[in-house]
Design a protein around this motif. Structure first.
Motif, PDB file in Angstrom:
ATOM      1  N   HIS A 187       0.800  -1.224   0.000  1.00 44.33           N
ATOM      2  CA  HIS A 187       0.000   0.000   0.000  1.00 44.33           C
ATOM      3  C   HIS A 187       0.834   1.277   0.000  1.00 44.33           C
ATOM      4  CE1 HIS A 187      -2.936  -3.001   1.323  1.00 44.33           C
ATOM      5  NE2 HIS A 187      -3.826  -2.200   0.762  1.00 44.33           N
ATOM      6  N   GLY A 188       2.139   1.149  -0.082  1.00 51.47           N
ATOM      7  CA  GLY A 188       2.988   2.325  -0.162  1.00 51.47           C
ATOM      8  C   GLY A 188       3.193   3.033   1.158  1.00 51.47           C
ATOM      9  N   GLY A 189       2.942   2.384   2.253  1.00 53.10           N
ATOM     10  CA  GLY A 189       3.182   2.977   3.560  1.00 53.10           C
ATOM     11  C   GLY A 189       1.910   3.440   4.239  1.00 53.10           C
ATOM     12  N   PHE A 190       2.069   3.829   5.471  1.00 48.17           N
ATOM     13  CA  PHE A 190       0.956   4.284   6.305  1.00 48.17           C
ATOM     14  C   PHE A 190       0.898   5.808   6.298  1.00 48.17           C
ATOM     15  CE2 PHE A 190       1.978   0.109   7.842  1.00 48.17           C
ATOM     16  CZ  PHE A 190       0.772  -0.444   8.243  1.00 48.17           C
ATOM     17  N   LYS A 191      -0.308   6.341   6.224  1.00 48.28           N
ATOM     18  CA  LYS A 191      -0.496   7.793   6.328  1.00 48.28           C
ATOM     19  C   LYS A 191      -0.759   8.194   7.776  1.00 48.28           C
ATOM     20  CE  LYS A 191      -2.278   8.112   1.639  1.00 48.28           C
ATOM     21  NZ  LYS A 191      -2.258   6.696   1.305  1.00 48.28           N
ATOM     22  N   THR A 192      -1.424   7.296   8.528  1.00 48.15           N
ATOM     23  CA  THR A 192      -1.723   7.530   9.941  1.00 48.15           C
ATOM     24  C   THR A 192      -1.609   6.215  10.698  1.00 48.15           C
ATOM     25  OG1 THR A 192      -4.094   7.056   9.782  1.00 48.15           O
ATOM     26  CG2 THR A 192      -3.416   9.341   9.349  1.00 48.15           C
ATOM     27  N   VAL A 193      -1.467   6.302  12.004  1.00 49.96           N
ATOM     28  CA  VAL A 193      -1.452   5.096  12.839  1.00 49.96           C
ATOM     29  C   VAL A 193      -2.807   4.399  12.751  1.00 49.96           C
ATOM     30  CG1 VAL A 193      -1.226   4.223  15.204  1.00 49.96           C
ATOM     31  CG2 VAL A 193       0.338   5.990  14.384  1.00 49.96           C
ATOM     32  N   ASP A 194      -3.883   5.156  12.588  1.00 47.36           N
ATOM     33  CA  ASP A 194      -5.227   4.574  12.487  1.00 47.36           C
ATOM     34  C   ASP A 194      -5.352   3.587  11.331  1.00 47.36           C
ATOM     35  OD1 ASP A 194      -6.404   5.898  14.689  1.00 47.36           O
ATOM     36  OD2 ASP A 194      -6.646   7.708  13.489  1.00 47.36           O
ATOM     37  N   GLU A 195      -4.550   3.768  10.297  1.00 42.73           N
ATOM     38  CA  GLU A 195      -4.583   2.881   9.139  1.00 42.73           C
ATOM     39  C   GLU A 195      -4.161   1.453   9.501  1.00 42.73           C
ATOM     40  OE1 GLU A 195      -2.852   2.878   4.576  1.00 42.73           O
ATOM     41  OE2 GLU A 195      -2.576   4.649   5.824  1.00 42.73           O
ATOM     42  N   LEU A 196      -3.514   1.298  10.642  1.00 45.34           N
ATOM     43  CA  LEU A 196      -3.120  -0.032  11.128  1.00 45.34           C
ATOM     44  C   LEU A 196      -4.354  -0.922  11.301  1.00 45.34           C
ATOM     45  CD1 LEU A 196      -0.767  -1.800  12.095  1.00 45.34           C
ATOM     46  CD2 LEU A 196      -1.074  -0.823  14.374  1.00 45.34           C
ATOM     47  N   ASP A 197      -5.511  -0.312  11.481  1.00 45.81           N
ATOM     48  CA  ASP A 197      -6.785  -1.028  11.614  1.00 45.81           C
ATOM     49  C   ASP A 197      -7.091  -1.844  10.344  1.00 45.81           C
ATOM     50  OD1 ASP A 197      -9.258  -1.863  12.549  1.00 45.81           O
ATOM     51  OD2 ASP A 197     -10.249   0.050  12.210  1.00 45.81           O
ATOM     52  N   GLY A 255      -5.331  -8.747  11.863  1.00 47.90           N
ATOM     53  CA  GLY A 255      -4.874  -8.983  13.229  1.00 47.90           C
ATOM     54  C   GLY A 255      -4.996  -7.762  14.127  1.00 47.90           C
ATOM     55  N   PHE A 256      -5.337  -6.626  13.535  1.00 48.29           N
ATOM     56  CA  PHE A 256      -5.481  -5.391  14.309  1.00 48.29           C
ATOM     57  C   PHE A 256      -6.905  -4.867  14.186  1.00 48.29           C
ATOM     58  CE2 PHE A 256      -1.003  -5.577  13.304  1.00 48.29           C
ATOM     59  CZ  PHE A 256      -0.409  -5.244  14.506  1.00 48.29           C
ATOM     60  N   GLY A 257      -7.429  -4.417  15.305  1.00 49.43           N
ATOM     61  CA  GLY A 257      -8.735  -3.777  15.330  1.00 49.43           C
ATOM     62  C   GLY A 257      -8.598  -2.417  15.989  1.00 49.43           C
ATOM     63  N   LYS A 258      -9.698  -1.710  16.078  1.00 49.23           N
ATOM     64  CA  LYS A 258      -9.683  -0.365  16.654  1.00 49.23           C
ATOM     65  C   LYS A 258      -9.123  -0.360  18.066  1.00 49.23           C
ATOM     66  CE  LYS A 258     -12.645   3.647  17.555  1.00 49.23           C
ATOM     67  NZ  LYS A 258     -11.498   4.401  17.948  1.00 49.23           N
ATOM     68  N   VAL A 288      -5.338  -0.914  18.038  1.00 46.28           N
ATOM     69  CA  VAL A 288      -4.681   0.296  17.529  1.00 46.28           C
ATOM     70  C   VAL A 288      -4.643   1.359  18.617  1.00 46.28           C
ATOM     71  CG1 VAL A 288      -4.819   2.175  15.836  1.00 46.28           C
ATOM     72  CG2 VAL A 288      -5.265  -0.184  15.122  1.00 46.28           C
ATOM     73  N   ASP A 289      -5.752   1.538  19.324  1.00 48.06           N
ATOM     74  CA  ASP A 289      -5.797   2.518  20.415  1.00 48.06           C
ATOM     75  C   ASP A 289      -4.779   2.183  21.505  1.00 48.06           C
ATOM     76  OD1 ASP A 289      -7.752   4.032  19.179  1.00 48.06           O
ATOM     77  OD2 ASP A 289      -9.412   3.136  20.303  1.00 48.06           O
ATOM     78  N   ASN A 290      -4.624   0.894  21.816  1.00 48.69           N
ATOM     79  CA  ASN A 290      -3.662   0.470  22.841  1.00 48.69           C
ATOM     80  C   ASN A 290      -2.214   0.690  22.410  1.00 48.69           C
ATOM     81  OD1 ASN A 290      -5.719  -0.345  24.567  1.00 48.69           O
ATOM     82  ND2 ASN A 290      -5.641  -2.470  23.905  1.00 48.69           N
ATOM     83  N   LEU A 291      -1.952   0.591  21.118  1.00 45.43           N
ATOM     84  CA  LEU A 291      -0.587   0.706  20.588  1.00 45.43           C
ATOM     85  C   LEU A 291      -0.220   2.125  20.167  1.00 45.43           C
ATOM     86  CD1 LEU A 291      -0.648  -2.475  18.341  1.00 45.43           C
ATOM     87  CD2 LEU A 291       0.695  -2.172  20.434  1.00 45.43           C
ATOM     88  N   ARG A 292      -1.194   2.993  20.053  1.00 45.13           N
ATOM     89  CA  ARG A 292      -1.002   4.336  19.497  1.00 45.13           C
ATOM     90  C   ARG A 292       0.187   5.087  20.083  1.00 45.13           C
ATOM     91  NH1 ARG A 292      -4.423   6.636  16.625  1.00 45.13           N
ATOM     92  NH2 ARG A 292      -6.188   5.477  17.442  1.00 45.13           N
ATOM     93  N   SER A 293       0.376   5.041  21.400  1.00 43.22           N
ATOM     94  CA  SER A 293       1.452   5.809  22.035  1.00 43.22           C
ATOM     95  C   SER A 293       2.841   5.243  21.720  1.00 43.22           C
ATOM     96  CB  SER A 293       1.243   5.864  23.548  1.00 43.22           C
ATOM     97  OG  SER A 293       1.363   4.569  24.099  1.00 43.22           O
ATOM     98  N   GLU A 294       2.901   4.016  21.239  1.00 44.27           N
ATOM     99  CA  GLU A 294       4.191   3.385  20.954  1.00 44.27           C
ATOM    100  C   GLU A 294       4.551   3.391  19.472  1.00 44.27           C
ATOM    101  OE1 GLU A 294       5.109  -0.187  23.211  1.00 44.27           O
ATOM    102  OE2 GLU A 294       3.141   0.008  24.141  1.00 44.27           O
ATOM    103  N   LEU A 295       3.622   3.889  18.635  1.00 44.35           N
ATOM    104  CA  LEU A 295       3.838   3.877  17.191  1.00 44.35           C
ATOM    105  C   LEU A 295       3.771   5.281  16.616  1.00 44.35           C
ATOM    106  CD1 LEU A 295       1.530   0.842  16.361  1.00 44.35           C
ATOM    107  CD2 LEU A 295       4.018   0.830  16.578  1.00 44.35           C
ATOM    108  N   SER A 296       4.435   5.464  15.501  1.00 48.07           N
ATOM    109  CA  SER A 296       4.372   6.741  14.798  1.00 48.07           C
ATOM    110  C   SER A 296       4.361   6.458  13.304  1.00 48.07           C
ATOM    111  CB  SER A 296       5.572   7.618  15.159  1.00 48.07           C
ATOM    112  OG  SER A 296       6.762   7.052  14.652  1.00 48.07           O
TER     113      SER A 296
END
Length: 99
Positions: free
Chosen positions: A54-64, A68-71, A74-82
């Protein structure tokens, strides 16, 4: 003796600060992603695969969008990802000079 003690303290602090840095979804290796609590080998590989297709992530929310990832996760991991620059950068077109 004092110098080596200070060196050890500074080294400890340096390692602590580097451990607190957010992991960039667009540049992290599978191993770096696995260092985040809650991301194991399969999820880390899924992130890298998603990033490649997909050419990379634009936001951490896109991890959803990654299997294997849900909302909630993603909310739990948000502070550890950029998200830094996208993994796929389009080439800039040269400007035409007008005379």
């Amino acid at each position: 003796m004092k110098k080596s003690l200070w060196a050890a303290i500074l080294l400890s602090l340096g390692l602590s600060f580097s451990a607190m840095a957010a992991v960039d979804l667009n540049t992290a290796s599978v191993t770096e992603l696995e260092s985040v609590k809650g991301i194991g080998p399969a999820k880390a590989q899924a992130i890298v695969d998603y990033r490649k297709s997909h050419g990379g992530f634009k936001t951490v929310d896109e991890l959803d969008n990654v299997k294997g990832f849900g909302k909630k996760s993603v909310d739990n991991l948000r502070s550890e990802l950029s998200v830094g620059k996208s993994a796929k950068v389009s080439a800039a077109k040269p400007e035409k000079k007008t005379n």
